[in-house]
Design an enzyme around this catalytic site. Structure first.
Site, mmCIF file in Angstrom:
data_model
loop_
_atom_site.group_PDB
_atom_site.id
_atom_site.type_symbol
_atom_site.label_atom_id
_atom_site.label_comp_id
_atom_site.label_asym_id
_atom_site.label_seq_id
_atom_site.Cartn_x
_atom_site.Cartn_y
_atom_site.Cartn_z
ATOM 1 C CE LYS A 38 -28.946 65.366 -16.458
ATOM 2 N NZ LYS A 38 -30.068 65.922 -17.220
ATOM 3 C CB THR A 210 -31.979 75.543 -21.091
ATOM 4 O OG1 THR A 210 -31.692 74.785 -19.923
ATOM 5 C CG2 THR A 210 -31.117 75.061 -22.253
ATOM 6 C CB ALA A 214 -38.168 81.935 -19.715
ATOM 7 C CB THR A 239 -38.673 63.794 -18.030
ATOM 8 O OG1 THR A 239 -39.605 63.795 -16.983
ATOM 9 C CG2 THR A 239 -37.486 62.912 -17.654
ATOM 10 C CB ALA A 240 -35.287 64.060 -21.330
ATOM 11 C CB ALA A 241 -37.070 69.877 -21.503
ATOM 12 N N GLY A 242 -34.004 69.408 -21.455
ATOM 13 C CA GLY A 242 -32.643 69.911 -21.665
ATOM 14 C C GLY A 242 -31.826 68.979 -22.556
ATOM 15 C CG ASP A 243 -30.740 65.094 -21.316
ATOM 16 O OD1 ASP A 243 -29.746 65.781 -21.041
ATOM 17 O OD2 ASP A 243 -31.225 64.256 -20.534
HETATM 18 P P1 ADP Z 1 -33.684 71.016 -18.034
HETATM 19 O O1 ADP Z 1 -34.658 70.034 -18.619
HETATM 20 O O2 ADP Z 1 -32.276 70.598 -18.244
HETATM 21 O O3 ADP Z 1 -33.973 71.427 -16.624
HETATM 22 P P2 ADP Z 1 -34.974 73.443 -19.053
HETATM 23 O O4 ADP Z 1 -36.102 73.213 -18.124
HETATM 24 O O5 ADP Z 1 -34.324 74.782 -19.032
HETATM 25 O O6 ADP Z 1 -33.815 72.355 -18.925
HETATM 26 O O7 ADP Z 1 -35.543 73.175 -20.541
HETATM 27 C C1 ADP Z 1 -34.689 73.061 -21.646
HETATM 28 C C2 ADP Z 1 -35.358 73.665 -22.855
HETATM 29 O O8 ADP Z 1 -36.579 72.980 -23.114
HETATM 30 C C3 ADP Z 1 -35.745 75.131 -22.723
HETATM 31 O O9 ADP Z 1 -34.671 75.987 -23.065
HETATM 32 C C4 ADP Z 1 -36.898 75.234 -23.715
HETATM 33 O O10 ADP Z 1 -36.394 75.368 -25.042
HETATM 34 C C5 ADP Z 1 -37.569 73.864 -23.594
HETATM 35 N N1 ADP Z 1 -38.676 73.894 -22.620
HETATM 36 C C6 ADP Z 1 -38.657 73.510 -21.323
HETATM 37 N N2 ADP Z 1 -39.858 73.698 -20.737
HETATM 38 C C7 ADP Z 1 -40.665 74.200 -21.678
HETATM 39 C C8 ADP Z 1 -42.042 74.616 -21.726
HETATM 40 N N3 ADP Z 1 -42.840 74.545 -20.638
HETATM 41 N N4 ADP Z 1 -42.534 75.089 -22.907
HETATM 42 C C9 ADP Z 1 -41.763 75.159 -24.012
HETATM 43 N N5 ADP Z 1 -40.461 74.794 -24.037
HETATM 44 C C10 ADP Z 1 -39.916 74.321 -22.902
#
Ligand code: ADP
Length: 294
Positions: A38, A210, A214, A239-243
């Site tokens: 991370k 996050t 949504a 993967t790593a969307a949150g990061d």
């Molecule tokens: P993590 O990866 O830590 O579990 P999330 O799943 O909440 O976190 O995703 C983090 C951010 O990535 C979200 O707030 C959003 O901005 C973006 N995101 C994640 N999934 C999607 C998706 N399917 N479509 C568009 N944006 C996404």
């Protein structure tokens, strides 16, 4: 400058129809090594989003350590604070099955040897516009870094993952916490993002939850509340969307962007990252993020 005091791991990813049970051997379809952790992910996300970034942490004296260092440096991250310690680098052993489910073993390796910020780390932290922390280093080290940020008047942004109980000394030093929905529920014991946000604001000044596709929910003790939508995209690998979100958010805040603009920027960066495979490999560059905001 943004300092990231955190983990670097090599992700060892095997793709298989069905994960093996105990005593079973199965043949997989594909294998990849992907630089991750991370801390390293957030550092790369922030650098690609246009920030000057220093990474503070440790790798082992093995080939993975050299590759992790090279990957961070290639993204433009300052790696002078990345030390090499004897023994193996941190790894995440990941099995992905055909249904997209995964099982993961993390072995902290060199990350576990980080007992606290060094003198050089403290100087880097004190000279930063923001300090990014996660929970993949030993908790006392994370807490000491947060306290160093607080003493220096540097905003401390914590990603509370992997979820675990958070000591008061750590929370008292954190400015902003950025959990996903599950982590927010685990920390607060409250379900539903609105209620969890209120509970988080009893603990820290600012919070972002996050919410995957949504979007995200922001709140501050000042009473400000914002809902940030996510772009409608075809997610290939989250993967790593949150990061990516946190790295880009910190980059925008460090530039002085107001919170609403910084959140839109972070959401755009994260939406781009989910459309591509991998962790660091999926993170967008500044021109890509700017173009998607037009
Ligand atoms: P993590 O990866 O830590 O579990 P999330 O799943 O909440 O976190 O995703 C983090 C951010 O990535 C979200 O707030 C959003 O901005 C973006 N995101 C994640 N999934 C999607 C998706 N399917 N479509 C568009 N944006 C996404």
């Amino acid at each position: 400058m943004i300092s990231v005091f955190g983990s670097a791991n090599m992700d060892l990813v095997a793709y298989v129809a069905k994960a093996p049970g105990r005593g079973e051997t199965v043949t997989g379809h594909r294998f990849r090594t992907v630089p991750g952790g991370k801390g390293a992910n957030q550092a790369i996300a922030a650098a690609r989003a246009g920030a000057e970034v220093a990474f503070l942490g440790a790798v082992g004296d093995d080939g993975f350590g050299a590759e992790l260092r090279a990957t961070l440096a290639a993204a433009g991250v300052d790696v002078r604070g990345l030390r090499e310690v004897p023994g193996p680098s941190g790894i995440a052993h990941i099995v992905v099955d055909d249904d997209g489910g995964n099982s993961i073993i993390v072995v902290p390796g060199a990350n576990g040897a980080v007992t606290g910020p060094s003198g050089a780390d403290l100087a880097a932290i004190a000279g930063s516009q923001a300090l990014l922390l996660q929970l993949e280093l030993p908790l006392p080290a994370v807490t000491a870094a947060a306290q160093a940020g607080q003493v220096a008047g540097v905003p401390v942004i914590l990603t509370p993952a992997p979820a675990q109980p958070l000591p008061d000394e750590l929370l008292e030093a954190v400015t902003m916490i950025v959990p996903n929905e599950h982590e927010a529920a685990a920390i607060t014991g409250v379900t539903g993002p609105e209620a969890a946000l209120d509970a988080l604001l009893d603990l820290v000044e600012e919070a972002v939850i996050t919410l995957g596709a949504a979007g995200a929910l922001y709140g501050a003790r000042t009473g400000e509340r914002l809902r940030v939508p996510a772009a409608e995209v075809k997610a290939v690998d989250t993967t790593a969307a949150g990061d990516t979100f946190v790295g880009a958010l910190a980059a925008a805040r460090a530039e002085g962007q107001p919170v609403a603009a910084a959140l839109r920027f972070a959401s755009a960066a994260a939406a781009l990252s989910v459309q591509r495979e991998g962790a660091s490999t999926s993170m967008p560059t500044r021109p890509e993020i700017d173009a998607s905001l037009l």
